[in-house]
Design a protein around this motif. Structure first.
Motif, PDB file in Angstrom:
ATOM      1  N   ASN B 115      -0.244  59.626  -6.671  1.00 57.03           N
ATOM      2  CA  ASN B 115      -0.663  59.332  -7.367  1.00 57.03           C
ATOM      3  C   ASN B 115       1.470  59.485  -8.091  1.00 57.03           C
ATOM      4  O   ASN B 115       1.427  59.476  -9.387  1.00 57.03           O
ATOM      5  CB  ASN B 115      -1.121  60.502  -8.540  1.00 57.03           C
ATOM      6  CG  ASN B 115      -2.215  60.472  -8.751  1.00 57.03           C
ATOM      7  OD1 ASN B 115      -3.070  59.111  -8.774  1.00 57.03           O
ATOM      8  ND2 ASN B 115      -3.837  61.610  -8.663  1.00 57.03           N
ATOM      9  N   ASP B 311      -6.099  65.127 -14.459  1.00 62.32           N
ATOM     10  CA  ASP B 311      -7.815  64.426 -14.892  1.00 62.32           C
ATOM     11  C   ASP B 311      -8.881  65.211 -14.159  1.00 62.32           C
ATOM     12  O   ASP B 311     -10.462  63.828 -14.866  1.00 62.32           O
ATOM     13  CB  ASP B 311      -7.636  63.412 -12.891  1.00 62.32           C
ATOM     14  CG  ASP B 311      -5.838  62.439 -13.058  1.00 62.32           C
ATOM     15  OD1 ASP B 311      -5.918  62.507 -14.430  1.00 62.32           O
ATOM     16  OD2 ASP B 311      -6.014  62.038 -12.276  1.00 62.32           O
ATOM     17  N   GLY B 315      -9.236  64.440 -18.000  1.00 59.57           N
ATOM     18  CA  GLY B 315      -9.691  63.407 -18.492  1.00 59.57           C
ATOM     19  C   GLY B 315      -7.907  62.426 -18.455  1.00 59.57           C
ATOM     20  O   GLY B 315      -8.315  60.872 -18.408  1.00 59.57           O
ATOM     21  N   GLY B 316      -7.367  62.732 -18.108  1.00 57.45           N
ATOM     22  CA  GLY B 316      -5.669  62.317 -17.428  1.00 57.45           C
ATOM     23  C   GLY B 316      -4.693  61.779 -18.934  1.00 57.45           C
ATOM     24  O   GLY B 316      -5.364  62.591 -19.739  1.00 57.45           O
TER      25      GLY B 316
END
Lengths: 286, 339
Positions: B115, B311, B315-316
């Motif tokens: 990432n 995440d 959810g980011g």
């Protein structure tokens, strides 16, 4: 007939001596607490680990770069503002023209604008999305986050110092001497250099001194446009902040003590100028 | 006329000094725009990389550094600070650069392994020696009389990690009850006397000015502060669960192409993932993502703890940012500056 003001001042003079002592002592205490002690603390902290560490902190490459940049910026900003100050105050004090009051207000603007806003103005103008941004990128010119931006921001914030000092002085002196010189056949430049300049020299020097102190000490506006690149766009005040944030307290205060030293020298020179200008009167030859 | 006489020579002199100082060898230069707590790490990493690059390419490389609060630094890049690489506290700040300028593609985070986070950290507590307020875990932060130091999530990347770590703990503790989580985080902020703008500012407030009983901070900041101020002044408390904080790195395409530095910038970021880069990260208290080449002694300082990612739970970054930290978001709702 005694006016109320005069009566008040006579009563004030008759205040008992103990009150005078108390007032003087509290003023002294206040000064000691809020001015002398912090100033002393800067120097104590700077020398905490000894004289060697103090000088090591000052000759470290990033510190030298900061000192160099600060002197460089002041060396451009101060003469430019000196020139501008003389021209502006000469125009304002010796001539009548439309829009004079607007000009005076504009000169004062940098005093009333917060330094952060002053910095942001230049980001808006020269930042990549600013008015001139695309053109600057296309032509490979860097203004903000580089030395030119720092110079511009410094000029902006130190802009009023010389003019503000000279305008009242010139207004007070009036235009008779210049008019006399002119009627005796002197040209414009000749009149300026032989009549006006000698009359204002102490005021001018005083203004330049204040302008320089601010130019070297400015933090807010410069911080916004600097980009904080180490060894390149950090002026002395910015470098002090960085060192402090890096837990490098001795070095931070060593550089800070240079700035404090500058303030002290400015004070001494200021006193000297006040003494000289009061002593010799106006118009004395250099 | 003293003005001319005195200032012109000074001006000329300074110009000379400056010109001499800025005349550098024709080495390649990179500008790395980073956030606050990486100063010490990149100082050492840059020197190591310069050596490797010299062996590989034959010419020298000078890496110029700019540090500051992560959000502020992203703002500077958006406004035109010509960074070749950005190494910021969180992916959202780099997302902002991509979205607002197009200097790098929107999917930048997929271009590097892990990432685009070569090193990670987590959020822990720093307390005063002997832990006088007996802080053991997240639930102790809301007790009466416990003063908590954490920076402002609006300006500080670290503070956003702190906030989300606390929220994530609460969700787990109360089985996903969002209302209870909000109540819990609100209670923490009732105990916060002052909001600094950056993580480093918060550390100096806690350590130097002596404010607060507990500092919520990056693990790397806590370890560094312990080292700088003496191990007998502070203790680190590792909570039962925390967030996996991923400071991310990226190449800024527009500027590397303009500066002709793409090859060296790419190698620079790759080198962060090398055994030597990972070792240096560990040495400067960041958790390496590839532990193979890192000596066990360097890894020993990172205690094992349960970690969740942004995440998984939120959810980011895009979602978390919009929900919690945007204007009128959850943080604005729960934080009232005057108590």
């Amino acid at each position: 007939m005694i006016t109320p003001a005069a009566r008040a001042s006579r009563i004030a003079i008759k205040e008992p001596p103990w009150l005078k002592v108390v007032l003087t002592l509290s003023a002294l205490l206040f000064l000691l607490l809020f001015v002398a002690m912090p100033l002393a603390a800067v120097f104590v902290e700077a020398f905490r680990r000894g004289v060697d560490m103090f000088f090591q902190a000052l000759v470290e490459p990033d510190a030298l770069a900061a000192i160099r940049l600060t002197t460089f910026v002041a060396a451009i900003a101060v003469p430019l503002n000196m020139l501008f100050g003389i021209v502006a105050s000469w125009a304002i004090a010796k001539f009548d023209f439309a829009g004079k009051s607007v000009l005076i207000t504009l000169i004062d603007l940098p005093f009333s604008v917060s330094p952060v806003v002053a910095g942001l103005v230049f980001v808006l103008l020269f930042g990549i999305h600013g008015w001139f941004g695309q053109w600057l990128v296309d032509n490979d010119i860097q203004i903000i986050f580089a030395v030119p931006g720092i110079v511009l921001a410094t000029i902006f914030v130190t802009f009023p110092f010389v003019a503000r000092e000279l305008i009242p002085l010139m207004e007070e002196q009036g235009r008779e001497e210049e008019e006399a010189a002119m009627s005796l056949g002197a040209g414009g430049l000749q009149t300026f250099f032989r009549v006006t300049l000698p009359n204002i020299k102490w005021g001018l020097l005083y203004g330049v001194l204040l302008c320089n102190a601010r130019a070297m000490g400015e933090f807010g506006a410069v911080s916004v446009v600097s980009g904080h690149i180490r060894g390149e766009t950090n002026t002395m005040p910015l470098h002090v902040e960085i060192l402090y944030n890096e837990y490098n307290f001795v070095a931070a205060f060593a550089v800070a003590s240079l700035l404090a030293g500058l303030a002290l020298i400015t004070l001494v020179l200021k006193k000297f100028i006040e003494w000289r200008s009061g002593d010799t009167g106006r118009g004395a030859p250099l | 006329m003293f003005g001319r006489r005195r200032f012109l020579p000074i001006l000329a002199g300074c110009a000379l000094i400056f010109a001499a100082g800025s005349a550098r060898a024709a080495d390649k230069t990179l500008l790395n725009v980073s956030y606050d707590p990486t100063r010490e790490f990149y100082q050492e990493f840059n020197a190591a990389f310069a050596k490797v690059w010299k062996e590989k390419a034959g010419d020298g490389v000078i890496v110029r550094m700019s540090h500051g609060g992560s959000g502020k630094q992203a703002r500077a890049v958006i406004d035109g600070l010509q960074a070749d690489v950005v190494t910021l506290a969180l992916a959202y700040d780099i997302d902002e650069i991509a979205a607002k300028t197009g200097f790098l593609p929107a999917d930048w985070q997929k271009r590097l392994p892990e990432n685009s986070a070569p090193y990670t950290s987590t959020i822990v507590f720093l307390v005063r020696k002997g832990n006088p307020k007996a802080i053991r875990d997240w639930n102790d932060l809301t007790r009466d009389g416990v003063s908590v130091i954490t920076p402002n999530p609006k300006t500080s990347g670290g503070a956003r990690w702190n906030f989300l770590a606390a929220w994530g703990y609460a969700l787990k503790h109360w089985d996903g009850d969002e209302a209870k989580a909000e109540k819990y985080v609100t209670d923490i902020f009732h105990n916060v006397p002052i909001l600094e703008t950056g993580a480093r500012g918060a550390t100096t407030t806690f350590a130097q000015r002596g404010l607060g009983d507990v500092l919520i901070t990056w693990e790397n900041e806590a370890l560094l502060a312990k080292e700088e101020f003496g191990t007998d002044t502070f203790e680190i408390v590792v909570p039962s669960i925390s967030i996996r904080a991923e400071p991310t790195v990226a190449l800024v395409d527009t500027w590397v192409d303009k500066h002709g530095t793409r090859d060296v910038a790419e190698s620079y970021l790759q080198y962060l993932y090398s055994p030597e880069g990972q070792r240096l990260a560990a040495k400067h208290y960041f958790r390496p993502t590839r532990t193979d080449g890192v000596p066990a002694a360097e890894l020993a300082r990172f205690p094992k703890l349960e970690q969740f990612t942004i995440d998984d739970v939120f959810g980011g970054w895009q979602k978390a940012q919009a929900r919690f930290f945007s204007d009128g978001g959850v943080f604005d709702k729960i934080y009232t500056p005057v108590r």
